[in-house]
Design a protein around this motif. Structure first.
Motif, PDB file in Angstrom:
ATOM      1  N   ASP A 100       4.129   6.705  -0.184  1.00 16.76           N
ATOM      2  CA  ASP A 100       3.787   7.527   0.965  1.00 16.76           C
ATOM      3  C   ASP A 100       3.385   6.606   2.116  1.00 16.76           C
ATOM      4  O   ASP A 100       2.851   5.514   1.898  1.00 16.76           O
ATOM      5  CB  ASP A 100       2.638   8.482   0.625  1.00 16.76           C
ATOM      6  N   GLY A 101       3.644   7.064   3.349  1.00 23.22           N
ATOM      7  CA  GLY A 101       3.310   6.280   4.515  1.00 23.22           C
ATOM      8  C   GLY A 101       4.461   6.254   5.496  1.00 23.22           C
ATOM      9  O   GLY A 101       5.551   6.779   5.224  1.00 23.22           O
ATOM     10  N   PRO A 102       4.270   5.639   6.648  1.00 25.55           N
ATOM     11  CA  PRO A 102       5.326   5.622   7.667  1.00 25.55           C
ATOM     12  C   PRO A 102       6.597   4.900   7.218  1.00 25.55           C
ATOM     13  O   PRO A 102       7.696   5.315   7.578  1.00 25.55           O
ATOM     14  CB  PRO A 102       4.663   4.904   8.845  1.00 25.55           C
ATOM     15  N   VAL A 136      -5.671   7.834   4.502  1.00 26.59           N
ATOM     16  CA  VAL A 136      -6.146   6.825   3.556  1.00 26.59           C
ATOM     17  C   VAL A 136      -5.455   5.500   3.820  1.00 26.59           C
ATOM     18  O   VAL A 136      -6.094   4.440   3.940  1.00 26.59           O
ATOM     19  CB  VAL A 136      -5.898   7.282   2.102  1.00 26.59           C
ATOM     20  N   TRP A 137      -4.130   5.540   3.929  1.00 23.32           N
ATOM     21  CA  TRP A 137      -3.367   4.322   4.214  1.00 23.32           C
ATOM     22  C   TRP A 137      -3.780   3.729   5.560  1.00 23.32           C
ATOM     23  O   TRP A 137      -3.989   2.524   5.681  1.00 23.32           O
ATOM     24  CB  TRP A 137      -1.872   4.650   4.218  1.00 23.32           C
ATOM     25  N   ALA A 138      -3.891   4.591   6.577  1.00 19.53           N
ATOM     26  CA  ALA A 138      -4.228   4.118   7.919  1.00 19.53           C
ATOM     27  C   ALA A 138      -5.594   3.433   7.946  1.00 19.53           C
ATOM     28  O   ALA A 138      -5.783   2.417   8.623  1.00 19.53           O
ATOM     29  CB  ALA A 138      -4.197   5.276   8.907  1.00 19.53           C
ATOM     30  N   GLY A 139      -6.535   3.978   7.201  1.00 12.82           N
ATOM     31  CA  GLY A 139      -7.852   3.360   7.156  1.00 12.82           C
ATOM     32  C   GLY A 139      -7.806   1.965   6.554  1.00 12.82           C
ATOM     33  O   GLY A 139      -8.471   1.038   7.040  1.00 12.82           O
ATOM     34  N   LYS A 140      -7.000   1.801   5.514  1.00 10.86           N
ATOM     35  CA  LYS A 140      -6.869   0.485   4.886  1.00 10.86           C
ATOM     36  C   LYS A 140      -6.162  -0.497   5.815  1.00 10.86           C
ATOM     37  O   LYS A 140      -6.516  -1.682   5.876  1.00 10.86           O
ATOM     38  CB  LYS A 140      -6.112   0.620   3.564  1.00 10.86           C
ATOM     39  N   LEU A 183       0.824  -1.207   0.000  1.00  9.04           N
ATOM     40  CA  LEU A 183       0.000   0.000   0.000  1.00  9.04           C
ATOM     41  C   LEU A 183       0.856   1.254   0.000  1.00  9.04           C
ATOM     42  O   LEU A 183       0.509   2.269  -0.605  1.00  9.04           O
ATOM     43  CB  LEU A 183      -0.914   0.000   1.231  1.00  9.04           C
ATOM     44  N   GLN A 184       2.010   1.182   0.667  1.00  9.60           N
ATOM     45  CA  GLN A 184       2.907   2.341   0.745  1.00  9.60           C
ATOM     46  C   GLN A 184       3.842   2.429  -0.456  1.00  9.60           C
ATOM     47  O   GLN A 184       4.128   3.515  -0.959  1.00  9.60           O
ATOM     48  CB  GLN A 184       3.731   2.267   2.027  1.00  9.60           C
ATOM     49  N   ILE A 185       4.324   1.264  -0.902  1.00  8.32           N
ATOM     50  CA  ILE A 185       5.253   1.259  -2.030  1.00  8.32           C
ATOM     51  C   ILE A 185       4.564   1.761  -3.293  1.00  8.32           C
ATOM     52  O   ILE A 185       5.150   2.511  -4.087  1.00  8.32           O
ATOM     53  CB  ILE A 185       5.818  -0.159  -2.241  1.00  8.32           C
ATOM     54  N   SER A 186       3.314   1.388  -3.486  1.00 13.18           N
ATOM     55  CA  SER A 186       2.591   1.808  -4.686  1.00 13.18           C
ATOM     56  C   SER A 186       2.312   3.305  -4.683  1.00 13.18           C
ATOM     57  O   SER A 186       2.328   3.953  -5.737  1.00 13.18           O
ATOM     58  CB  SER A 186       1.284   1.028  -4.813  1.00 13.18           C
ATOM     59  N   SER A 187       2.068   3.873  -3.503  1.00 10.99           N
ATOM     60  CA  SER A 187       1.756   5.303  -3.406  1.00 10.99           C
ATOM     61  C   SER A 187       2.975   6.144  -3.066  1.00 10.99           C
ATOM     62  O   SER A 187       2.928   7.376  -3.150  1.00 10.99           O
ATOM     63  CB  SER A 187       0.684   5.537  -2.338  1.00 10.99           C
TER      64      SER A 187
END
Length: 231
Positions: free
Chosen positions: A79-81, A105-109, A73-77
Protein backbone atom coordinates in the motif's frame (compact mmCIF):
# COMPACT_ATOMS: atom_id res chain seq x y z
CA UNK A 1 15.76 22.86 -12.45
CA UNK A 2 15.20 22.57 -16.20
CA UNK A 3 12.56 24.88 -17.65
CA UNK A 4 10.55 22.65 -20.01
CA UNK A 5 9.84 25.66 -22.25
CA UNK A 6 13.50 26.55 -22.69
CA UNK A 7 15.69 25.36 -25.57
CA UNK A 8 18.12 23.92 -23.03
CA UNK A 9 15.44 21.45 -21.96
CA UNK A 10 15.21 20.00 -25.46
CA UNK A 11 18.99 19.68 -25.60
CA UNK A 12 19.08 18.03 -22.18
CA UNK A 13 16.45 15.47 -23.14
CA UNK A 14 18.22 14.83 -26.44
CA UNK A 15 21.39 14.03 -24.49
CA UNK A 16 19.39 11.82 -22.15
CA UNK A 17 17.82 9.91 -25.05
CA UNK A 18 21.27 9.29 -26.51
CA UNK A 19 22.68 8.22 -23.14
CA UNK A 20 19.78 5.83 -22.56
CA UNK A 21 20.15 4.40 -26.05
CA UNK A 22 23.85 3.76 -25.51
CA UNK A 23 23.46 2.24 -22.03
CA UNK A 24 24.75 -1.36 -22.18
CA UNK A 25 22.09 -2.90 -19.93
CA UNK A 26 19.08 -2.46 -17.66
CA UNK A 27 21.13 -1.46 -14.62
CA UNK A 28 23.00 1.25 -16.52
CA UNK A 29 19.77 2.50 -18.10
CA UNK A 30 17.92 2.88 -14.82
CA UNK A 31 20.94 4.54 -13.19
CA UNK A 32 20.99 7.10 -16.00
CA UNK A 33 17.30 7.83 -15.40
CA UNK A 34 17.61 8.52 -11.66
CA UNK A 35 20.77 10.59 -12.08
CA UNK A 36 19.09 12.71 -14.73
CA UNK A 37 16.11 13.19 -12.42
CA UNK A 38 18.39 14.71 -9.79
CA UNK A 39 19.73 17.19 -12.34
CA UNK A 40 16.46 18.06 -14.08
CA UNK A 41 13.98 18.22 -11.23
CA UNK A 42 13.57 19.87 -7.86
CA UNK A 43 14.23 16.67 -5.98
CA UNK A 44 16.91 15.55 -3.56
CA UNK A 45 16.40 11.80 -3.99
CA UNK A 46 15.10 9.62 -6.80
CA UNK A 47 14.45 5.96 -7.41
CA UNK A 48 12.89 3.45 -9.79
CA UNK A 49 10.90 0.36 -8.87
CA UNK A 50 9.98 -2.30 -11.43
CA UNK A 51 6.63 -4.02 -11.56
CA UNK A 52 6.67 -7.81 -11.52
CA UNK A 53 3.73 -9.94 -12.58
CA UNK A 54 2.39 -12.00 -9.74
CA UNK A 55 4.97 -10.75 -7.24
CA UNK A 56 5.99 -7.70 -5.26
CA UNK A 57 7.57 -4.65 -6.93
CA UNK A 58 11.33 -4.81 -7.31
CA UNK A 59 13.61 -1.92 -6.28
CA UNK A 60 15.73 -1.25 -9.36
CA UNK A 61 17.71 1.88 -8.44
CA UNK A 62 17.93 4.47 -5.68
CA UNK A 63 20.11 7.54 -5.29
CA UNK A 64 20.08 7.30 -1.50
CA UNK A 65 19.29 4.58 1.07
CA UNK A 66 16.32 6.65 2.28
CA UNK A 67 14.55 5.85 -1.01
CA UNK A 68 15.02 2.14 -0.44
CA UNK A 69 13.44 2.58 3.00
CA UNK A 70 10.49 4.46 1.47
CA UNK A 71 9.99 1.70 -1.08
CA UNK A 72 10.28 -1.14 1.40
CA UNK A 73 7.64 0.42 3.65
CA UNK A 74 5.21 0.18 0.73
CA UNK A 75 6.32 -3.15 -0.68
CA UNK A 76 5.93 -4.87 2.68
CA UNK A 77 2.41 -3.48 3.20
CA UNK A 78 1.42 -3.48 -0.49
CA UNK A 79 0.00 0.00 0.00
CA UNK A 80 1.14 3.55 -0.68
CA UNK A 81 1.65 5.95 -3.58
CA UNK A 82 4.15 3.65 -5.33
CA UNK A 83 1.70 0.73 -5.30
CA UNK A 84 -1.18 2.99 -6.37
CA UNK A 85 0.80 4.53 -9.25
CA UNK A 86 1.81 1.06 -10.42
CA UNK A 87 -1.61 -0.54 -10.04
CA UNK A 88 -3.80 2.31 -11.31
CA UNK A 89 -1.30 3.68 -13.86
CA UNK A 90 -1.68 7.23 -12.57
CA UNK A 91 0.85 9.73 -11.19
CA UNK A 92 0.60 10.39 -7.47
CA UNK A 93 1.66 13.69 -5.90
CA UNK A 94 2.07 14.19 -2.15
CA UNK A 95 2.63 17.84 -1.33
CA UNK A 96 3.44 17.26 2.34
CA UNK A 97 3.82 13.94 4.11
CA UNK A 98 3.01 15.58 7.44
CA UNK A 99 -0.54 16.34 6.26
CA UNK A 100 -1.11 13.36 3.92
CA UNK A 101 -4.38 11.56 4.71
CA UNK A 102 -4.52 8.79 2.07
CA UNK A 103 -1.67 6.78 3.61
CA UNK A 104 -1.24 8.31 7.08
CA UNK A 105 0.86 5.53 8.63
CA UNK A 106 3.27 5.36 5.70
CA UNK A 107 3.38 9.16 5.38
CA UNK A 108 4.25 9.56 9.04
CA UNK A 109 7.17 7.17 8.70
CA UNK A 110 8.38 8.92 5.56
CA UNK A 111 8.13 12.32 7.23
CA UNK A 112 10.25 10.92 10.07
CA UNK A 113 12.87 10.04 7.44
CA UNK A 114 13.03 13.71 6.48
CA UNK A 115 11.03 13.51 3.23
CA UNK A 116 8.12 15.91 2.83
CA UNK A 117 7.27 15.90 -0.91
CA UNK A 118 6.73 12.82 -3.09
CA UNK A 119 5.97 12.45 -6.79
CA UNK A 120 5.51 8.95 -8.23
CA UNK A 121 5.15 8.70 -12.02
CA UNK A 122 4.33 5.42 -13.80
CA UNK A 123 6.70 4.09 -16.42
CA UNK A 124 4.48 2.58 -19.11
CA UNK A 125 5.38 1.01 -22.44
CA UNK A 126 3.72 -0.70 -25.37
CA UNK A 127 0.48 0.01 -27.23
CA UNK A 128 -2.61 1.37 -25.51
CA UNK A 129 -3.56 0.18 -22.95
CA UNK A 130 0.06 0.54 -21.95
CA UNK A 131 1.72 -1.91 -19.58
CA UNK A 132 3.30 -0.35 -16.51
CA UNK A 133 6.91 -1.51 -16.29
CA UNK A 134 7.71 0.48 -13.18
CA UNK A 135 7.48 3.76 -11.30
CA UNK A 136 9.85 6.72 -11.12
CA UNK A 137 9.85 8.17 -7.60
CA UNK A 138 10.98 11.71 -6.80
CA UNK A 139 11.49 12.97 -3.25
CA UNK A 140 12.31 16.24 -1.51
CA UNK A 141 12.82 17.29 2.13
CA UNK A 142 10.82 20.44 1.36
CA UNK A 143 7.03 20.59 1.47
CA UNK A 144 5.21 21.39 -1.79
CA UNK A 145 8.48 21.02 -3.68
CA UNK A 146 7.05 19.96 -7.04
CA UNK A 147 5.55 22.72 -9.16
CA UNK A 148 3.54 22.07 -12.36
CA UNK A 149 6.75 22.50 -14.37
CA UNK A 150 8.38 19.73 -12.35
CA UNK A 151 5.43 17.46 -13.03
CA UNK A 152 5.64 18.21 -16.76
CA UNK A 153 9.35 17.42 -16.88
CA UNK A 154 8.81 14.28 -14.81
CA UNK A 155 6.25 13.03 -17.33
CA UNK A 156 8.64 13.68 -20.23
CA UNK A 157 11.42 11.89 -18.37
CA UNK A 158 9.07 8.99 -17.62
CA UNK A 159 8.22 8.61 -21.32
CA UNK A 160 11.90 8.53 -22.29
CA UNK A 161 12.68 6.12 -19.44
CA UNK A 162 9.75 3.82 -20.26
CA UNK A 163 10.87 3.23 -23.83
CA UNK A 164 14.52 2.80 -22.88
CA UNK A 165 13.82 0.42 -20.00
CA UNK A 166 11.37 -1.70 -21.96
CA UNK A 167 13.97 -2.03 -24.72
CA UNK A 168 16.79 -2.81 -22.31
CA UNK A 169 14.75 -5.45 -20.48
CA UNK A 170 13.73 -7.06 -23.77
CA UNK A 171 17.34 -7.20 -24.90
CA UNK A 172 18.35 -8.69 -21.56
CA UNK A 173 15.63 -11.34 -21.84
CA UNK A 174 16.72 -12.22 -25.37
CA UNK A 175 20.35 -12.44 -24.29
CA UNK A 176 19.34 -14.71 -21.40
CA UNK A 177 17.37 -16.92 -23.78
CA UNK A 178 20.30 -17.17 -26.19
CA UNK A 179 22.62 -18.00 -23.29
CA UNK A 180 20.18 -20.69 -22.11
CA UNK A 181 20.08 -22.27 -25.56
CA UNK A 182 23.87 -22.35 -25.66
CA UNK A 183 24.03 -24.02 -22.25
CA UNK A 184 21.43 -26.62 -23.18
CA UNK A 185 23.30 -27.31 -26.41
CA UNK A 186 26.55 -27.86 -24.55
CA UNK A 187 24.87 -30.15 -22.03
CA UNK A 188 23.25 -32.14 -24.81
CA UNK A 189 26.66 -32.54 -26.44
CA UNK A 190 28.09 -33.95 -23.22
CA UNK A 191 25.26 -36.48 -22.91
CA UNK A 192 25.46 -37.46 -26.60
CA UNK A 193 29.19 -38.14 -26.35
CA UNK A 194 29.07 -39.92 -22.98
CA UNK A 195 26.09 -42.18 -23.63
CA UNK A 196 26.21 -42.40 -27.44
CA UNK A 197 22.67 -41.07 -27.89
CA UNK A 198 21.16 -38.70 -30.44
CA UNK A 199 20.14 -35.07 -29.87
CA UNK A 200 16.45 -35.84 -29.30
CA UNK A 201 17.27 -38.40 -26.61
CA UNK A 202 19.79 -36.07 -24.94
CA UNK A 203 17.23 -33.27 -24.77
CA UNK A 204 14.62 -35.68 -23.38
CA UNK A 205 17.03 -36.68 -20.61
CA UNK A 206 17.65 -33.04 -19.66
CA UNK A 207 13.95 -32.24 -19.72
CA UNK A 208 13.10 -35.25 -17.55
CA UNK A 209 15.68 -34.24 -14.92
CA UNK A 210 14.34 -30.69 -15.07
CA UNK A 211 10.79 -31.88 -14.42
CA UNK A 212 11.70 -34.49 -11.81
CA UNK A 213 13.77 -32.06 -9.76
CA UNK A 214 11.59 -28.98 -10.43
CA UNK A 215 14.69 -27.20 -11.71
CA UNK A 216 14.85 -24.87 -14.68
CA UNK A 217 16.22 -26.55 -17.79
CA UNK A 218 18.92 -23.90 -18.00
CA UNK A 219 20.07 -24.67 -14.44
CA UNK A 220 20.12 -28.42 -15.09
CA UNK A 221 22.30 -27.80 -18.14
CA UNK A 222 24.62 -25.49 -16.19
CA UNK A 223 25.07 -28.07 -13.42
CA UNK A 224 25.87 -30.80 -15.93
CA UNK A 225 28.44 -28.57 -17.62
CA UNK A 226 30.02 -27.59 -14.31
CA UNK A 227 30.08 -31.01 -12.63
CA UNK A 228 29.77 -33.40 -15.57
CA UNK A 229 26.97 -35.00 -13.54
CA UNK A 230 23.21 -34.71 -13.67
CA UNK A 231 21.41 -33.42 -10.54
Amino acid sequence: MIDPHHDDAASAFARLALELHEAPGVEETVDAVVQFALQALNCTYAGVAFSARGSRPEVAAVTDPVVADIYELQISSQDGPLVTAMREQVPVLIRDTTTETRWPVWAGKVAALGVRSVLDVPLAAGPVPRRVVGVLGLYSPDPDAFAPDDEAVAHILARHASVALASARQEAALAHAVDARKLVGQAMGILMERFDIDADRAFAVLRRYSQDTNTKLRDVAQQLIDTRKLP
